[in-house]
Design a protein around this motif. Sequence first.
Motif, short mmCIF file in Angstrom:
data_model
loop_
_atom_site.label_atom_id
_atom_site.label_comp_id
_atom_site.label_asym_id
_atom_site.label_seq_id
_atom_site.Cartn_x
_atom_site.Cartn_y
_atom_site.Cartn_z
N LYS A 25 0.91 -1.10 0.00
CA LYS A 25 0.08 -0.08 -0.14
C LYS A 25 0.78 1.31 -0.08
N ALA A 26 2.01 1.23 0.95
CA ALA A 26 2.75 2.36 0.90
C ALA A 26 3.53 2.85 -0.33
N ASP A 27 4.06 1.70 -0.98
CA ASP A 27 4.54 1.81 -2.28
C ASP A 27 3.62 2.25 -3.32
N LEU A 28 2.31 1.78 -3.39
CA LEU A 28 1.60 2.10 -4.33
C LEU A 28 1.06 3.47 -4.41
N ILE A 29 0.99 3.99 -2.92
CA ILE A 29 0.58 5.47 -2.71
C ILE A 29 1.74 6.56 -3.16
N ALA A 30 3.08 6.00 -2.82
CA ALA A 30 4.18 6.79 -2.99
C ALA A 30 4.54 6.98 -4.52
N GLY A 31 4.30 5.56 -5.47
CA GLY A 31 4.28 5.74 -6.66
C GLY A 31 3.54 6.75 -7.46
#
Length: 561
Positions: A25-31
């Motif tokens: 989730k964190a990587d998707l939001i950051a992307g």
Amino acid sequence: MRHDWILKAVPGIGVARSYRRSWLKADLIAGAALSAALVPAGMAYAEASGLPAVTGLYASVVPMIVYAIFGPSRVVIVGPDSALAPMIAAAILPLAGRDPEQAVPMAGVLAILIGIFLVAGRLLKLGFVTGLLSRPIRVGYLNGIALAVTVSQLPRLLGISVPGDSLMERLTALADAVVNGGINPVALAVGAGSLAVIVAGRLLPWKVPSVLFAVAGSIAVVAALDLAGQLPVVGSLPQGLPAPALGGVGVDDVLALAGPAAGIALIAFADTSTLSKSLAARRGDRVNGNDEMGALGIANVATGLLGGFPVSGSSSRTPIALDAGARTQLSGVVAAMLVVLFMVAIPGLTAFLPTATLAAVVIVAAASLVDVKTLVRLIRTSRTEALLLIVAFLGVAFIGVLEGIVVAIGLSLMAFVRRAWDPYRTELASVEGVPGYHDLDRHPGGRRVEGLVIARFDAPLFFANGEVFADHIRSLVDAAPWPVKWVIVAAEPITDLDTTALDEVVQLDDELARDGTSLVFAELKGPIKDRLVRFGASARFTPDHFFPTIDSAVRAYKEAA
């Protein structure tokens, strides 16, 4: 165990194997957050490099995917950078005749050459070469680049085109255009408004994607008021994915780009390595500089082959990913995929994007490179390093980016040789109540031993300072208040020896021997003794010339006396 080399060569495999679902989730939001900055920044840095805006998107997509596979850092974002833009322009535009279409293959070849240099450096383990760029030089060249980039973007901000290659020529032409009323008022209004939005967003106490607001707002204004015909705009991007674009480049072009490629490779690696190591230290990790060099090289080769231009670690977009909670390089891959979606689905959106807005993006990014505090601190603490900073700044700004860096590195190496040629040197003596032997210049009350001189020379012995070393010993012997029987060289600081310096030492030994003085060494390192043997001096400097400590040498002298 048999496949450890694969995991080391391709760190992305290890990250994928150890990936945790809680990170997704964190990587998707950051992307997603990162992609919003990649599009305007990529196009802006492409135009600042003298290239079509779409190449900035290619250079944003390809390197991030490649670095996610080969990069040793989990969080560094690789892509176009404001610090590289003027160097790229200086390298390719003279060869391309300032034709953006011809500049694209030139930029691709430049990126490939940079990648080859970096990969070769990785194979030769040359990660240490960034030491050639001391902090004063780095600050000086970044300040110079900030000025050069700002001046290059001011015409776009004003909606005009000015001739000239050098900074002074551009400033003169710009001033002439302003005086003669050549400014495009619509472009100026949009550019100044974009600049105000971006700066205001950065000054607010909470995080705001001000670049995205500035870009979206300017597109909306131009479209709503039908201003596309009244100011320069980017135009619609070609629909599709990155593809090879290396046609029309000859052998002469490749040879002409080789020199600039080497210089840009050094700068790109220095920036990326510094960013990677600082972020790794913050996370309690370590990043190998050689691995970083290889990954950056592969990323540059890939972007050069697929229509992009040279890239490095981005100090402006990496924090965006971190602030948004990025855990791994998957955030960069997600951002790259979203940029691809933009290029495929809505490339026509940029038909209303003013180039003045992209100029504002670049100018704000360039302003972030400025560092005045370091100059002020160096003026107070080290005039030599302050001078290096100023020379690097003036060279980059007024001579040329690559030429200025070469001059600054040359001066830095000269300063190093100057310090090694004329190092600190002194005589040692015992000080009451303090163990050991100490600098007589700092302890004037120190006690000498009659007939003995203890000399210290704080540098390796090489061709430039061998005579200085010998003269130092001669001066101490001549100034001694009694005939000198022994000279003990406190040799711990002597970390190297070449044949030219050895010849000076041999000549000195002969002179001292004629006057009945013995030359001996205390605390000389084993490798230097080995070098004496290899240079054929072992018959002269026999084992009785060497002592493990100064104290043991002094005791031996007293026993002999």
